[in-house]
Enzyme design. Structure first.
Site, PDB file in Angstrom:
ATOM      1  N   THR A 248      11.944 -71.148  64.939  1.00 16.10           N
ATOM      2  CA  THR A 248      12.068 -69.802  64.955  1.00 16.10           C
ATOM      3  C   THR A 248      10.865 -69.104  64.239  1.00 16.10           C
ATOM      4  OG1 THR A 248      14.443 -70.259  65.054  1.00 16.10           O
ATOM      5  CG2 THR A 248      13.933 -68.014  64.214  1.00 16.10           C
ATOM      6  N   CYS A 334      -6.817 -75.581  45.651  1.00 16.77           N
ATOM      7  CA  CYS A 334      -6.183 -77.037  46.050  1.00 16.77           C
ATOM      8  C   CYS A 334      -6.764 -78.204  45.377  1.00 16.77           C
ATOM      9  CB  CYS A 334      -6.366 -77.195  47.820  1.00 16.77           C
ATOM     10  SG  CYS A 334      -5.878 -75.459  48.643  1.00 16.77           S
TER      11      CYS A 334
END
EC number: 2.8.1.7
Length: 410
Positions: A248, A334
């Protein structure tokens, strides 16, 4: 250096490559889809679903417009990491029985390099192109690396650590002539530099919402339809997003990404003038006040919202602690938890001692001239103090070549 005199609030945010603040207009556009317009965009039997679907499709068109694509070529994802994985692994899985070679670059984002390493374990051959000392690839080496087994070339638009812009138009031309797909991680360039997927012959492009003043947790993958590019999905389910990415869709986040893309489309030129002016002011003023400061990456072929500077004779981590009024990074968000010197700087041929002294300063559309001036004064005074305490700096001033010293332990 009284912040009140400069009329600024501390700390000053200068880590725009890691993330960007949400544009208030983006927040305003998203809010109704968290509250009254909460429908599932895949519900086709009532107005709640239609309303959400219309909002998603408008956002899709806005994202597509910014890169000269067709709305049907935009696949919504959770961010650029997912998009990069879907592009690289999806191409390898779909075309891997015909070809078995991928080309990328040593300075790519960690998620591209890790996706490629994962494929190596599955038998795909990966070529990691070197970069020149200015951070840009050599097109001749790219041409020589392409074989009749090459299915994909993956080169980022703007480097997240040093801000250099790769020559995507030329790379796209080479790939198209040789019948090889081109993927580009455009997360740091989307909405900041002009990118046209048709002009550049890009077949797949990864996008992130939170790098362009949009929300976190949403991104997109552009997948060319003419000629049609096929990717095997990473996630299976209800077949949403042309079967490439089931699940969704998060309507509020997608509306936010669409609004951020629309704002960037209208204001990119104005933002770039502002950012370029502050880049020049910041760099020139620092270089006037302290010596042995080096800009990492090509000075001209770069996005000017990224300044990666090395301050000789001082450790990057000690600089960050000294300038705690500035929110900055010593590398990619990161990988900055690691104390290893940046792999991007090392791959440019920068020595370990200079790579350890690098700091990435990010400038964005909300950065002010007053903040830049305060930052320059703070950096210069702290660097001077740190160098007074640094035995490395003292040795450099005496003309000792640090590369020739044998350290007892490291």
């Amino acid at each position: 250096m009284n912040p009140q005199l400069h009329n600024i609030i501390l700390p000053i945010y200068m880590d725009y490559q890691a993330t960007t603040p949400l544009d208030p207009r983006v927040m305003e556009a998203m809010l109704p889809y968290f509250t009254t317009k909460f429908g599932n965009p895949h519900s086709r039997s009532h107005s709640f679903g239609w309303e959400a679907e219309n909002a998603v499709e408008e956002a899709r068109s806005r994202v597509a417009k910014l890169i000269g694509a067709d709305a049907k070529e935009i696949i919504f994802t959770s961010g650029a990491t997912e998009s990069n994985n879907l592009a690289i692994k999806g191409i390898a899985k779909f075309y891997g029985n015909k070809k078995n070679h991928i080309i990328t670059v040593v300075s790519e984002h960690k998620c591209v390099l890790d996706a490629c390493r994962h494929l190596e374990q599955e038998g795909i051959k990966i070529t990691y192109l070197p970069i020149n000392p200015n951070g840009i690839i050599d097109l001749e080496i790219l041409k020589e690396s392409i074989t009749n087994q090459t299915m994909l070339v993956s080169v980022m638009a703007v480097n997240n650590e040093i801000g250099v812009i790769q020559p995507l138009k030329e790379i796209g031309k080479i790939c198209r002539e040789r019948g090889v797909f081109l993927h580009s991680d455009i997360a740091q360039g989307f909405g900041k530099i002009p990118i046209n997927v048709n002009e550049f012959n890009i077949d797949l492009a990864s996008i992130s919402g939170h790098k362009i003043y949009g929300p976190k947790g949403v991104g997109a993958l552009y997948v060319r339809k003419k000629p049609r590019i096929r990717v095997t999905p990473l996630i299976n389910g209800g077949g949403q997003e042309r079967g490439m990415r089931s699940g969704t869709l998060p309507t509020p986040l997608i509306v936010g990404l669409g609004m951020a893309a629309e704002i960037a489309y209208n204001e990119m030129e104005k933002d770039n003038k502002h950012v370029s002016y502050l880049f020049d002011r910041f760099l020139n003023n620092i270089k006037q006040k302290i010596s042995e400061v080096y800009l990492n990456g090509d000075k001209d072929q770069r996005y000017k919202g990224n300044l990666n500077l090395s301050f000789a004779g001082v450790e990057g981590e000690s600089i960050i602690l000294a300038i705690k009024d500035l929110a900055v990074s010593s590398g990619s968000a990161c990988t900055s938890a690691s104390l290893e010197p940046s792999y991007v700087l090392r791959s440019m041929g920068i020595g370990e001692e200079l790579a350890h002294t690098s700091i990435r300063f990010g400038i964005g559309k909300f950065t002010t001239e007053q903040e830049i001036d305060y930052a320059v004064d703070l950096i210069c005074s702290k660097i001077d103090k740190l160098r007074e305490l640094s035995p490395l700096w003292e040795m450099m001033q005496q003309g000792i070549d640090l590369k020739k010293i044998k350290w007892a332990s490291h």
